[in-house]
Design a protein around this motif. Structure first.
Motif, PDB file in Angstrom:
ATOM      1  N   VAL A   1      16.625  17.391   3.468  1.00  0.00           N
ATOM      2  CA  VAL A   1      16.769  16.063   4.065  1.00  0.00           C
ATOM      3  C   VAL A   1      17.680  15.206   3.185  1.00  0.00           C
ATOM      4  CG1 VAL A   1      15.522  13.952   4.718  1.00  0.00           C
ATOM      5  CG2 VAL A   1      14.498  16.204   5.153  1.00  0.00           C
ATOM      6  N   ARG A   2      18.604  14.516   3.809  1.00  0.00           N
ATOM      7  CA  ARG A   2      19.527  13.592   3.133  1.00  0.00           C
ATOM      8  C   ARG A   2      19.206  12.164   3.571  1.00  0.00           C
ATOM      9  NH1 ARG A   2      24.792  17.018   5.014  1.00  0.00           N
ATOM     10  NH2 ARG A   2      24.369  18.886   3.770  1.00  0.00           N
ATOM     11  N   ASP A   3      19.577  11.208   2.744  1.00  0.00           N
ATOM     12  CA  ASP A   3      19.352   9.804   3.093  1.00  0.00           C
ATOM     13  C   ASP A   3      19.927   9.469   4.472  1.00  0.00           C
ATOM     14  OD1 ASP A   3      18.145   9.481   0.623  1.00  0.00           O
ATOM     15  OD2 ASP A   3      19.871   8.472  -0.290  1.00  0.00           O
ATOM     16  N   GLY A   4      21.094  10.004   4.771  1.00  0.00           N
ATOM     17  CA  GLY A   4      21.755   9.721   6.039  1.00  0.00           C
ATOM     18  C   GLY A   4      21.048  10.286   7.256  1.00  0.00           C
ATOM     19  N   ASP A   5      20.054  11.165   7.041  1.00  0.00           N
ATOM     20  CA  ASP A   5      19.301  11.723   8.165  1.00  0.00           C
ATOM     21  C   ASP A   5      18.247  10.747   8.685  1.00  0.00           C
ATOM     22  OD1 ASP A   5      20.712  14.090   7.749  1.00  0.00           O
ATOM     23  OD2 ASP A   5      19.081  15.008   6.574  1.00  0.00           O
ATOM     24  N   LEU A   6      17.803   9.848   7.824  1.00  0.00           N
ATOM     25  CA  LEU A   6      16.671   8.990   8.173  1.00  0.00           C
ATOM     26  C   LEU A   6      16.904   8.108   9.403  1.00  0.00           C
ATOM     27  CD1 LEU A   6      15.298   8.139   4.634  1.00  0.00           C
ATOM     28  CD2 LEU A   6      14.613   9.966   6.196  1.00  0.00           C
TER      29      LEU A   6
ATOM     30  N   VAL B   1       4.421  12.175  24.611  1.00  0.00           N
ATOM     31  CA  VAL B   1       4.228  13.617  24.731  1.00  0.00           C
ATOM     32  C   VAL B   1       3.521  14.159  23.489  1.00  0.00           C
ATOM     33  CG1 VAL B   1       5.417  15.843  24.863  1.00  0.00           C
ATOM     34  CG2 VAL B   1       6.133  13.947  26.329  1.00  0.00           C
ATOM     35  N   ALA B   2       3.971  13.756  22.304  1.00  0.00           N
ATOM     36  CA  ALA B   2       3.343  14.224  21.062  1.00  0.00           C
ATOM     37  C   ALA B   2       1.917  13.694  20.953  1.00  0.00           C
ATOM     38  CB  ALA B   2       4.165  13.794  19.856  1.00  0.00           C
ATOM     39  N   ALA B   3       1.709  12.481  21.393  1.00  0.00           N
ATOM     40  CA  ALA B   3       0.403  11.816  21.473  1.00  0.00           C
ATOM     41  C   ALA B   3      -0.140  11.364  20.120  1.00  0.00           C
ATOM     42  CB  ALA B   3      -0.632  12.673  22.188  1.00  0.00           C
ATOM     43  N   PHE B   4      -0.225  12.269  19.160  1.00  0.00           N
ATOM     44  CA  PHE B   4      -0.811  11.943  17.861  1.00  0.00           C
ATOM     45  C   PHE B   4       0.295  11.446  16.939  1.00  0.00           C
ATOM     46  CE2 PHE B   4      -3.617  15.060  19.829  1.00  0.00           C
ATOM     47  CZ  PHE B   4      -4.827  14.380  19.754  1.00  0.00           C
ATOM     48  N   THR B   5       0.415  10.141  16.867  1.00  0.00           N
ATOM     49  CA  THR B   5       1.484   9.511  16.088  1.00  0.00           C
ATOM     50  C   THR B   5       0.869   8.679  14.970  1.00  0.00           C
ATOM     51  OG1 THR B   5       1.496   7.672  17.648  1.00  0.00           O
ATOM     52  CG2 THR B   5       3.091   9.438  18.044  1.00  0.00           C
ATOM     53  N   GLY B   6       1.721   8.297  14.027  1.00  0.00           N
ATOM     54  CA  GLY B   6       1.280   7.457  12.917  1.00  0.00           C
ATOM     55  C   GLY B   6       1.865   6.066  13.039  1.00  0.00           C
TER      56      GLY B   6
ATOM     57  N   ASP C   1       7.062   1.170  13.092  1.00  0.00           N
ATOM     58  CA  ASP C   1       7.486   0.120  12.158  1.00  0.00           C
ATOM     59  C   ASP C   1       8.469   0.731  11.170  1.00  0.00           C
ATOM     60  OD1 ASP C   1       7.211  -1.183   9.406  1.00  0.00           O
ATOM     61  OD2 ASP C   1       6.138  -2.642  10.647  1.00  0.00           O
ATOM     62  N   ARG C   2       9.699   0.227  11.174  1.00  0.00           N
ATOM     63  CA  ARG C   2      10.749   0.841  10.351  1.00  0.00           C
ATOM     64  C   ARG C   2      10.428   0.772   8.858  1.00  0.00           C
ATOM     65  NH1 ARG C   2      16.085   3.112  10.634  1.00  0.00           N
ATOM     66  NH2 ARG C   2      16.196   3.966   8.540  1.00  0.00           N
ATOM     67  N   ALA C   3       9.841  -0.304   8.377  1.00  0.00           N
ATOM     68  CA  ALA C   3       9.506  -0.395   6.946  1.00  0.00           C
ATOM     69  C   ALA C   3       8.449   0.652   6.580  1.00  0.00           C
ATOM     70  CB  ALA C   3       9.025  -1.795   6.590  1.00  0.00           C
TER      71      ALA C   3
ATOM     72  N   HIS D   1       7.017   5.950   4.346  1.00  0.00           N
ATOM     73  CA  HIS D   1       6.455   7.269   4.641  1.00  0.00           C
ATOM     74  C   HIS D   1       7.414   8.365   4.180  1.00  0.00           C
ATOM     75  CE1 HIS D   1       4.244  10.357   6.845  1.00  0.00           C
ATOM     76  NE2 HIS D   1       5.379  10.705   7.437  1.00  0.00           N
ATOM     77  N   TRP D   2       8.681   8.221   4.531  1.00  0.00           N
ATOM     78  CA  TRP D   2       9.661   9.239   4.145  1.00  0.00           C
ATOM     79  C   TRP D   2       9.904   9.262   2.645  1.00  0.00           C
ATOM     80  CZ3 TRP D   2      11.402  13.614   5.884  1.00  0.00           C
ATOM     81  CH2 TRP D   2      11.147  13.923   7.201  1.00  0.00           C
ATOM     82  N   ALA D   3       9.870   8.123   1.990  1.00  0.00           N
ATOM     83  CA  ALA D   3      10.021   8.105   0.528  1.00  0.00           C
ATOM     84  C   ALA D   3       8.883   8.904  -0.111  1.00  0.00           C
ATOM     85  CB  ALA D   3      10.039   6.674   0.009  1.00  0.00           C
ATOM     86  N   LYS D   4       7.681   8.706   0.395  1.00  0.00           N
ATOM     87  CA  LYS D   4       6.515   9.433  -0.121  1.00  0.00           C
ATOM     88  C   LYS D   4       6.641  10.934   0.152  1.00  0.00           C
ATOM     89  CE  LYS D   4       1.503   9.630   0.414  1.00  0.00           C
ATOM     90  NZ  LYS D   4       0.363   9.145   1.179  1.00  0.00           N
TER      91      LYS D   4
END
Length: 161
Positions: free
Chosen positions: A11-16, A31-36, A41-43, A48-51
């Motif tokens: 994963v690269r920063d530009g992928d986010l 469709v996925a149903a189980f989301t976080g 929320d973009r922040a 989440h991705w940083a973690k």
């Protein structure tokens, strides 16, 4: 299969921004149903991705099809409960990209068993998992944020060979 060239890369920063567009798509969420909460929320998403990217126990990959970022795929969790997850941009559903990406991920990860979960009515995702060798081993019920309801889900395992 597909004649699209599929590859996985780190994963690269530009992928986010692409991941955000994919993960925040309301129809894909339904469709996925189980989301976080991070999918609304973009922040929270960025945190989440940083973690995820800082956790050595998580193997994240970007799914690339014909040079275009079309999704993300990962393996996470403790050694005896490793789980796969993937998210493919809705514009690319039905092209066997998820199957090719999951096959490539399984080749990268020798750990078995691998676990997966899917909404019971998400036949596309269940089909992808089964084509890659996962078998349904049970059912559960859980709260699906994207549907604001409790729904059925299936539990799948990729057993040791």
């Amino acid at each position: 299969m597909t004649d699209t060239e599929i590859s996985l890369r780190e994963v690269r920063d530009g992928d986010l921004p692409f991941f955000w567009r994919h993960w925040s798509d309301p129809e894909a969420q339904r469709v996925a149903a189980f989301t976080g909460a991070y999918q609304y929320d973009r922040a929270l998403f960025d945190g989440h991705w940083a973690k995820l990217r800082a956790d050595p126990g998580v193997l994240n990959r970007t799914v690339v099809a014909d040079g275009e970022v079309v999704g993300s795929i990962a393996v996470f969790g403790p050694p005896d409960e490793r789980e796969v997850t993937y998210w493919i941009d809705r514009a690319h559903w039905g092209r066997n990209i998820a199957t090719a990406a999951l096959t490539a991920l399984i080749d990268l990860v020798p750990t078995r068993p691998l676990h997966a979960y899917a909404a019971a009515d998400n036949s596309g995702s269940i089909r992808v998992l089964q084509k890659c060798g996962f078998v349904i081993t049970g059912q559960d019920r859980g709260f699906a944020r994207a549907r604001d309801a409790e729904i059925d889900e299936v539990v799948l395992i990729l057993p040791a060979a």
